[in-house]
Each structure stands twice: as structure tokens, then as C-alpha cells.
Design a protein around this motif. Structure first.
Motif, PDB file in Angstrom:
ATOM      1  N   LYS B  12      -7.407  -3.705  -1.765  1.00 27.65           N
ATOM      2  CA  LYS B  12      -7.110  -3.244  -0.251  1.00 27.65           C
ATOM      3  C   LYS B  12      -8.225  -3.270   0.519  1.00 27.65           C
ATOM      4  O   LYS B  12      -9.129  -2.517   0.274  1.00 27.65           O
ATOM      5  CB  LYS B  12      -6.370  -2.024  -0.092  1.00 27.65           C
ATOM      6  CG  LYS B  12      -6.053  -1.614   1.194  1.00 27.65           C
ATOM      7  CD  LYS B  12      -5.036  -2.642   1.923  1.00 27.65           C
ATOM      8  CE  LYS B  12      -4.841  -2.306   3.362  1.00 27.65           C
ATOM      9  NZ  LYS B  12      -3.792  -2.953   3.988  1.00 27.65           N
ATOM     10  N   CYS B  49      -0.696   2.824  -0.950  1.00 30.36           N
ATOM     11  CA  CYS B  49      -0.257   1.456  -1.203  1.00 30.36           C
ATOM     12  C   CYS B  49       0.815   1.517  -2.372  1.00 30.36           C
ATOM     13  O   CYS B  49       1.460   0.539  -2.571  1.00 30.36           O
ATOM     14  CB  CYS B  49      -1.520   0.647  -2.106  1.00 30.36           C
ATOM     15  SG  CYS B  49      -2.619  -0.139  -0.869  1.00 30.36           S
ATOM     16  N   ASN B  51       3.506   2.992  -2.045  1.00 29.08           N
ATOM     17  CA  ASN B  51       4.992   2.864  -1.585  1.00 29.08           C
ATOM     18  C   ASN B  51       4.653   1.800  -0.208  1.00 29.08           C
ATOM     19  O   ASN B  51       5.859   1.688   0.742  1.00 29.08           O
ATOM     20  CB  ASN B  51       5.550   4.029  -1.126  1.00 29.08           C
ATOM     21  CG  ASN B  51       4.786   4.866   0.100  1.00 29.08           C
ATOM     22  OD1 ASN B  51       4.045   4.415   0.358  1.00 29.08           O
ATOM     23  ND2 ASN B  51       5.118   5.995   0.803  1.00 29.08           N
ATOM     24  N   THR B  52       3.482   1.263  -0.251  1.00 26.48           N
ATOM     25  CA  THR B  52       3.372   0.137   0.590  1.00 26.48           C
ATOM     26  C   THR B  52       3.423   0.656   2.077  1.00 26.48           C
ATOM     27  O   THR B  52       3.858  -0.304   3.012  1.00 26.48           O
ATOM     28  CB  THR B  52       4.070  -1.115   0.451  1.00 26.48           C
ATOM     29  OG1 THR B  52       5.454  -1.001   0.582  1.00 26.48           O
ATOM     30  CG2 THR B  52       4.129  -1.743  -0.902  1.00 26.48           C
ATOM     31  N   GLU B  54       0.803   1.145   3.279  1.00 23.40           N
ATOM     32  CA  GLU B  54      -0.403   0.196   3.657  1.00 23.40           C
ATOM     33  C   GLU B  54      -0.106  -1.002   2.577  1.00 23.40           C
ATOM     34  O   GLU B  54       0.145  -0.523   1.474  1.00 23.40           O
ATOM     35  CB  GLU B  54      -1.762   0.774   2.998  1.00 23.40           C
ATOM     36  CG  GLU B  54      -2.287   1.993   3.849  1.00 23.40           C
ATOM     37  CD  GLU B  54      -2.495   1.733   5.307  1.00 23.40           C
ATOM     38  OE1 GLU B  54      -2.614   0.621   5.684  1.00 23.40           O
ATOM     39  OE2 GLU B  54      -2.886   2.762   5.752  1.00 23.40           O
ATOM     40  N   GLN B  55      -0.045  -2.078   3.326  1.00 27.43           N
ATOM     41  CA  GLN B  55       0.126  -3.411   2.403  1.00 27.43           C
ATOM     42  C   GLN B  55      -1.187  -3.718   1.655  1.00 27.43           C
ATOM     43  O   GLN B  55      -2.017  -4.161   2.251  1.00 27.43           O
ATOM     44  CB  GLN B  55       0.505  -4.440   3.385  1.00 27.43           C
ATOM     45  CG  GLN B  55       1.098  -5.864   2.727  1.00 27.43           C
ATOM     46  CD  GLN B  55       2.516  -5.250   2.438  1.00 27.43           C
ATOM     47  OE1 GLN B  55       3.298  -4.638   2.733  1.00 27.43           O
ATOM     48  NE2 GLN B  55       2.560  -5.939   0.877  1.00 27.43           N
ATOM     49  N   PRO B  56      -0.971  -3.772   0.331  1.00 25.61           N
ATOM     50  CA  PRO B  56      -2.158  -4.279  -0.384  1.00 25.61           C
ATOM     51  C   PRO B  56      -2.609  -5.464  -0.297  1.00 25.61           C
ATOM     52  O   PRO B  56      -1.738  -6.541   0.229  1.00 25.61           O
ATOM     53  CB  PRO B  56      -1.413  -4.072  -2.078  1.00 25.61           C
ATOM     54  CG  PRO B  56      -0.568  -3.078  -2.008  1.00 25.61           C
ATOM     55  CD  PRO B  56       0.083  -3.440  -0.378  1.00 25.61           C
ATOM     56  N   THR B  69       5.282  -5.245  -4.194  1.00 24.25           N
ATOM     57  CA  THR B  69       4.292  -6.001  -3.629  1.00 24.25           C
ATOM     58  C   THR B  69       4.887  -7.435  -3.475  1.00 24.25           C
ATOM     59  O   THR B  69       4.480  -8.359  -2.845  1.00 24.25           O
ATOM     60  CB  THR B  69       3.096  -6.272  -4.291  1.00 24.25           C
ATOM     61  OG1 THR B  69       3.320  -6.080  -5.822  1.00 24.25           O
ATOM     62  CG2 THR B  69       2.183  -5.062  -3.932  1.00 24.25           C
ATOM     63  N   ILE B  75      12.077  -3.369   0.792  1.00 23.45           N
ATOM     64  CA  ILE B  75      11.174  -2.218   0.616  1.00 23.45           C
ATOM     65  C   ILE B  75      11.804  -1.032   1.109  1.00 23.45           C
ATOM     66  O   ILE B  75      11.578  -0.122   0.593  1.00 23.45           O
ATOM     67  CB  ILE B  75      10.129  -2.646   1.562  1.00 23.45           C
ATOM     68  CG1 ILE B  75       8.939  -1.678   1.509  1.00 23.45           C
ATOM     69  CG2 ILE B  75      10.335  -2.629   3.224  1.00 23.45           C
ATOM     70  CD1 ILE B  75       8.176  -1.574   0.184  1.00 23.45           C
ATOM     71  N   ARG B  79      11.534   2.425  -1.318  1.00 23.26           N
ATOM     72  CA  ARG B  79      11.203   3.564  -0.776  1.00 23.26           C
ATOM     73  C   ARG B  79      12.054   4.835  -0.866  1.00 23.26           C
ATOM     74  O   ARG B  79      11.876   5.844  -0.890  1.00 23.26           O
ATOM     75  CB  ARG B  79      10.752   3.611   0.735  1.00 23.26           C
ATOM     76  CG  ARG B  79       9.593   2.861   0.791  1.00 23.26           C
ATOM     77  CD  ARG B  79       9.105   2.727   2.083  1.00 23.26           C
ATOM     78  NE  ARG B  79       7.914   1.997   2.435  1.00 23.26           N
ATOM     79  CZ  ARG B  79       7.539   1.139   3.457  1.00 23.26           C
ATOM     80  NH1 ARG B  79       8.492   1.165   4.467  1.00 23.26           N
ATOM     81  NH2 ARG B  79       6.559   0.623   3.742  1.00 23.26           N
TER      82      ARG B  79
END
Lengths: 266, 252
Positions: B12, B49, B51-52, B54-56, B69, B75, B79
Motif C-alpha cells: 500500500k 486494508c 476490509n479495504t 484503504e484500497q491496497p 481485493t 464489497i 464487509r
């Protein structure tokens, strides 16, 4: 003669009061109160305006304002969401709309809606209420959109993250979490816009109307023609204050109440 | 043992700053993993990252067999099964405690009002705040807010719970009540990943500890090893600072 600082301050303050009293006395003695009363506050003329000034004029002002505000608020919310959209053209459209209608005199919009629409679309005759709702809404939406956008952006990021982490979609997050909080934040400035809108409703004058459709300004103006006294204007003015002063007080109250609540917790 | 979470070569970057430099980790079902490390080491980013939120930038995250991912993954559905507790609580300021616990149940899981409230009550009971059900978040202490946040996440019946420094924003005397709730949750067999500075909690509750520094996992293993007997110099330096914050000079 030497005076101490404190003495001098007292003398100056005394002089200020003395001047005020003097001016009031001179004006009071040199004024023809009889004429002033006849010109500005003729009780008979004032009495003659009731009850229509309340049952028709005040009522219409409130109705027009409410219609314009309802339409404007809905449009403003859409514009605010467009302004925050990830789709470029939506942002530009919203931006363009806001800049355009904020830059125009409201009167011009009224003229455009009143005369322009029948010209542009021959055969369509807008219902008077619809025309007013459109004109007032179009103008106020431009102002309120920016207020609502700022409110949405003022909702802490963590609120969105918490909602998303619970599986709520972006739309559900917006509807159930962000917008309710944004409205609490913008309630005071929105109330302020409502006060401005109340006064703008007087532009209905330029859409023409029958007696039963007159709002305060029109009503006052017509009464003025008959009375040869400014009293009707004064009465109409007081009626506006009956609407706007409570709104201002409400706005202040809301500000105090909600000013802290939202966003205070991390 | 099945893996609840699988992280494969996760990277990331925020602009030019590479915060995670290739993380590989697995968490078994029912396992409690504590992530420790100095601030800026990337541990919160790692958690976000998973639970995204933040988008990896690259790499894979698989939770319960679903690859989060994958660009085509649903999503929001994924979640639902991952509870998250934040450092700043993030209780919904426009809702009461009950509203906080029921809104996602109703709008996401489509539970009926009565069913959602029943689940909310059970979970509030679990965190010892049954009497606060109609309170507003602003009327609660930090510890109470965090316990409500935990109950809110639990109300979605998650398979995995993520804790992002859940006690860092709390006054010291309120830390215990939150850690107590978390410990009970761990005892009940919840799969948990906890980013924390509470070494005592990590030592006693964690099955495994990851020590992160500079965007990589430096050392991983049972707490007795990583905290009790670290093999890496960086781990030792960090632990010395955390466990002896007043820096007593040994020559004194």
C-alpha cells in the motif's frame, strides 16, 4: 484645569448623552406630529387593512415562501450531491448552475419565468403557484446548494468509514448517516436563507395577480395608492417582521443547540 | 484449521510513500492476533486494508474464502461479515445507542425492527450497557462509547473483528472496561485482529503477535516469544521503549 483620565472620560460620556437629549428635544419640538401621523401611521387606514392584510397578504407570503423553499431545498440537495459527485460533468453542471443563478438578480429570474416561459413554450400557461415555486426555488437553490455541500463535507470522515465498515453502501451511508448530520449542521444558515427567501417572495409582484393572490408587498402597495398615506407600507413591513424575527431567533437558538453536538466526538 | 484471513504480498502506497511493503499473514478461525509496532509502522493501514477501507495498491486479501481485493467483489456484502472498531469510536452522532446498533441491521441485513432490537439488546447486555439503550452518544463516556461501538459491530454477527487501537483515545481509567469486553469476546472464540499498544493485553489474550516496523512484519509468533523473548533487534528496541517508558539508565 487638569483633569484625571477618569474625570475626562466621565465628562465626555456626559456630553454624548447631552447631545442625544438635545437632538431628540429639538426634533420633537420642531416636528408637525399631526402630519407625520397622518403620513406614516393613520390608524383609520391601518384599521381598514385588516383583516385582509393577515388573511390574504400574510397568508400568501407564507404560502409562496413555503412553496419556493420546499422546491429550492430539494433542488439544492440534488445540486449539492452533484457538486460532490465523482462524475465530472455533474460537478460542472452544478457549479455552472450555482454560479449562474447566484450572479443574477432574482427579479430577472422572475421576469424570465413569468414572461419567458410562455414565450419559449407557446401554449404553456404556468399556474401562478407553480411559476412562483419555480422562480423562488431556482434562485434559492443556488444559495442553499453551497450551504448543504459545506454541511455534507463537515460530517466527520469517521462517520462514513463506520457506516461503510458495517456493509452500508455509499448511497445508504449518504441517506441514513451523512445527510441527517449535515442538515443539523446547516440548520442555522438554512434558516437564514429562509429569511432572505421570505423577502424575495415580494417579487411575486412581477408575476401579476388578482386580489386574492396578493402577498404583503403588493397588498401594501395597492393600499398605498388608495390611502395617500405611508401607513400601508408600515403595516406590511411589520407583517414581514412577524415572520422574519421569530425565524432569526429560531436560527440563533438552533445554532447554540447544535453548534457543539455534531462533530464533537472524535 | 481453516484460515479466516489470508494476506498475500500486500502493498500500500500513499503517493510516493510506501506504507506497506509486502505483508504475508494468515489468521486462523478463532485466533486472536495482536499487531504491535511503533507509530507509522503501517499497522493501522494493514488493518484498514483488510476490509479495504484503504484500497491496497497490490496483493491479495482473502476473508472467509472471499477475495476482497477482487475488483468485482461485492464489497458491501463482504464487509457485513467483518466488524470494525475504531480508535475514535465513530458512533453515529445522529442516532441513539439503539439506533447505532440497529441501523445497519435494518438497512443492510433487512432485519425486522423487533428482530434488530432484540439483537441490539443482547449485544448491549454483552458489553454491560443495557441501561444506556436510549442514551445519545454524546451522553456517554469514552469507554462506554467504545463498548457501544463493539456492540454495534457484533450486531451484524461478524465472523471477524478488527480493532484499530481501540483504547488509544481513552482516559487510562477507562481502558480496562474496553479490554475486558474484548477479552470476553476472545474467550467466546471470536476471530480477532487487534492493533494495540496494550502489551499486557497482547501477552495474555493474543494467540499470536505480529511486530511490524517500516511496513513489514519483522517478527511473528506466540506472545511469549515475540514479547517475552524477541529475536530481532528492532523488536527489542521497541519493547524496551514501550515497557520502560521512563528510560531508566541501567548504569544508575
Amino acid at each position: 484645569m487638569a483633569m484625571s483620565r477618569r474625570q475626562r472620560a466621565r465628562v465626555i460620556r456626559g456630553a454624548q448623552y447631552a447631545i442625544l437629549v438635545l437632538v431628540v428635544v429639538v426634533v420633537a419640538l420642531n416636528t408637525n406630529w399631526q402630519r407625520i401621523r397622518a403620513a406614516f401611521f393613520d390608524l383609520d387606514v391601518a384599521r381598514g387593512m385588516f383583516p385582509e392584510v393577515i388573511t390574504i397578504a400574510l397568508k400568501n407570503t407564507v404560502v409562496y415562501t413555503a412553496l419556493g423553499f420546499a422546491f429550492g431545498l430539494g433542488l439544492a440537495l440534488v445540486l449539492a450531491l452533484m457538486r460532490l459527485s465523482s462524475v465530472g460533468p455533474y460537478r460542472w453542471l452544478s457549479r455552472g448552475y450555482i454560479e449562474f443563478f447566484r450572479g443574477l438578480p432574482a427579479l430577472l429570474v422572475f421576469v424570465a419565468v413569468g414572461s419567458g416561459v410562455p414565450l419559449a413554450f407557446p401554449g404553456t400557461i404556468l399556474n401562478r403557484y407553480v411559476a412562483l415555486m419555480l422562480a423562488l426555488g431556482i434562485v434559492s437553490a443556488a444559495y442553499m446548494a453551497e450551504v448543504i455541500r459545506a454541511g455534507i463535507q463537515a460530517v466527520p470522515r469517521g462517520q462514513v468509514e463506520a457506516a461503510r465498515s458495517l456493509g452500508m453502501s455509499p448511497a445508504k451511508t449518504m441517506i441514513w448517516i451523512v445527510i441527517p448530520q449535515a442538515f443539523r449542521i446547516v440548520l442555522p444558515p438554512l434558516t437564514n436563507d429562509l429569511v432572505l427567501l421570505t423577502k424575495d417572495s415580494s417579487l411575486a409582484l412581477f408575476l401579476g395577480s388578482s386580489i386574492n393572490q396578493q402577498e404583503l408587498t403588493q397588498f401594501g402597495r395597492q393600499a398605498l395608492n388608495q390611502a395617500r398615506s405611508l401607513t400601508p407600507v408600515l403595516v406590511a413591513g411589520l407583517c414581514y417582521l412577524i415572520i422574519t424575527i421569530p425565524l432569526s431567533i429560531l436560527s440563533n437558538r438552533l445554532e447554540r443547540r447544535y453548534g457543539r453536538g455534531v462533530g464533537a466526538q472524535g | 484449521m481453516t484460515n479466516a484471513v489470508q494476506i498475500i504480498d500486500l502493498h500500500k502506497s500513499f503517493g510516493p510513500l510506501e506504507v506497506l511493503r509486502g505483508i504475508d499473514a494468515e489468521v486462523a478461525t478463532g485466533e486472536v492476533v495482536c499487531v504491535i509496532g511503533p507509530s507509522g509502522s503501517g499497522k493501522s493501514t494493514l488493518l484498514r486494508c483488510i476490509n479495504t477501507l484503504e484500497q491496497p495498491t497490490s496483493g491479495k486479501v482473502v476473508v472467509g474464502g472471499v477475495e476482497l481485493t477482487d475488483p468485482d467483489v461485492n464489497i458491501d456484502a463482504a464487509r457485513r461479515r467483518i466488524g470494525m472498531v475504531f480508535q475514535g469510536f465513530n458512533l453515529f452522532a445522529n442516532l441513539t445507542v439503539l439506533g447505532n446498533l440497529t441501523i445497519a441491521q435494518r438497512k443492510v441485513l433487512r432485519r425486522k425492527k423487533e428482530a434488530a432490537e432484540k439483537v441490539a439488546r443482547e449485544n448491549l447486555d454483552k458489553v454491560g450497557l443495557a441501561d444506556k439503550i436510549h442514551a445519545h452518544p454524546s451522553q456517554l463516556s469514552g469507554g462506554q462509547m467504545q463498548r457501544v461501538a463493539i456492540a454495534r459491530a457484533l450486531s451484524m454477527d461478524p465472523e471477524l473483528m478488527l480493532f484499530d487501537e481501540p483504547t488509544s483515545a481513552l482516559d487510562p481509567e477507562l481502558v480496562g472496561e474496553v479490554l475486558g469486553v474484548m477479552r470476553r469476546l476472545a474467550d467466546d472464540g471470536m476471530t480477532m485482529i487487534v492493533v494495540t499498544h496494550e502489551m499486557q493485553f497482547a501477552r495474555e489474550v493474543a494467540d499470536r503477535v505480529l511486530f511490524m516496523d517500516g511496513g513489514v512484519v519483522v517478527e511473528a509468533g506466540p506472545p511469549a516469544d515475540v514479547i517475552g523473548n524477541p529475536t530481532q533487534e528492532r523488536t527489542r528496541t521497541f519493547l524496551a521503549r514501550v515497557l520502560d517508558p521512563v528510560h531508566r539508565d541501567p548504569t544508575d
